[in-house]
Motif scaffolding. Structure first.
Motif, short mmCIF file in Angstrom:
data_model
loop_
_atom_site.label_atom_id
_atom_site.label_comp_id
_atom_site.label_asym_id
_atom_site.label_seq_id
_atom_site.Cartn_x
_atom_site.Cartn_y
_atom_site.Cartn_z
N ILE A 239 17.44 33.48 -12.53
CA ILE A 239 15.88 32.98 -11.84
C ILE A 239 14.86 33.19 -12.73
CG2 ILE A 239 14.59 33.11 -9.95
CD1 ILE A 239 17.01 34.11 -8.15
N LYS A 241 14.57 33.47 -15.89
CA LYS A 241 14.52 32.84 -17.17
C LYS A 241 13.73 31.09 -16.86
CE LYS A 241 19.27 31.51 -17.34
NZ LYS A 241 20.34 31.36 -18.15
N LYS A 242 13.64 30.87 -15.65
CA LYS A 242 13.26 29.61 -15.18
C LYS A 242 11.72 29.78 -14.66
CE LYS A 242 17.76 27.93 -13.59
NZ LYS A 242 18.58 27.60 -12.22
N LEU A 243 11.08 30.91 -14.75
CA LEU A 243 9.92 31.04 -14.19
C LEU A 243 8.87 31.22 -15.25
CD1 LEU A 243 10.42 33.95 -11.72
CD2 LEU A 243 10.33 31.56 -11.15
N SER A 244 7.51 30.74 -15.02
CA SER A 244 6.58 30.59 -16.10
C SER A 244 5.77 31.63 -15.82
CB SER A 244 6.03 29.26 -16.03
OG SER A 244 6.88 28.24 -16.38
#
Length: 245
Positions: A239, A241-244
């Protein structure tokens, strides 16, 4: 009690805030950094606030030749010797990605330069059987994030170094405190996007001294960053690694 504080990176706003607070305690200050004119102004201010003395000397994390004169000056001081490290550099990650060689400077400024200095200082503190080292890292070192992972990696290394140094100094009667600031109103953070809950350098200085007095091992400042980072570190990697963030 005679007390001397070496402050590396003394031109940062957090370092100046700590110097002022220490001056009010009557400490002797060794202000070390690259901008001598800036530090002379801080020294004069600290003397007016009650510092027993305030020395100004050049320090550059990328130039080890500047380390020895500081150590010699420190050894000449009586009483308890302490140090606070505020050194670091954080160019935008986009610039580092475009020019990967910039990582060398980031790592030297934020980790290896200060660590080399502290390795030279440690035997002096051990011989005196006292003294505290304050190492200012960053919450950025708690988990690699897309916006500043090179800087975060350097500070993560510094955190680990401080943990080992704490283990070493404790055996000789000293101590080491790792400080992890969140967003602080400093030159390093001016203009950055996504800033929130920004604290003042005076808040950081207060938290540092409280941590020193209470012999804390790790201090998050402001305190709520401990809980923010606990949440961030708990996010599963698929999860995260998909967050900014």
């Amino acid at each position: 009690m005679d007390e001397t504080w070496i402050i590396l990176g003394a031109t940062s706003s957090m370092a100046r805030a700590l110097a002022r607070a220490l001056a009010a305690r009557g400490a002797t200050l060794i202000l070390a950094g690259r901008d001598l004119t800036d530090m002379k102004a801080t020294a004069a201010d600290c003397t007016a606030r009650g510092a027993a003395d305030a020395h100004v000397i050049r320090f550059d994390a990328r130039k080890p030749a500047t380390f020895t004169p500081i150590l010699e000056l420190a050894e000449a001081q009586s009483g308890v010797l302490n140090a606070a490290v505020f050194v670091g550099s954080m160019p935008p990650q986009s610039e580092i990605s475009a020019q990967p060689k910039l990582i060398q400077g980031v790592v030297t400024d934020s980790f290896t330069g200060p660590a080399e200095f502290l390795e030279l200082l440690a035997p002096i503190l051990e011989a005196r059987g006292s003294g505290t080292v304050v190492g200012v890292g960053s919450v950025a070192g708690d988990r690699g994030r897309i916006g500043n992972y090179a800087y975060g990696a350097a500070k993560a290394g510094f955190h680990t170094y401080m943990s080992g140094l704490r283990n070493r100094l404790t055996r000789a009667g000293g101590h080491a405190v790792t400080v992890k600031p969140g967003f602080i109103d400093t030159a390093m953070t001016w203009g950055l996007e996504g800033m929130f809950l920004v604290a003042s350098p005076d808040d950081v200085a207060r938290d540092i001294l409280q941590g020193v007095d209470r012999k804390r091992n790790v201090v998050y400042t402001p305190f709520f960053w401990r809980y923010i980072m606990r949440i961030i570190k708990s996010v599963p990697e698929p999860i995260f690694k998909k967050l900014s963030i």
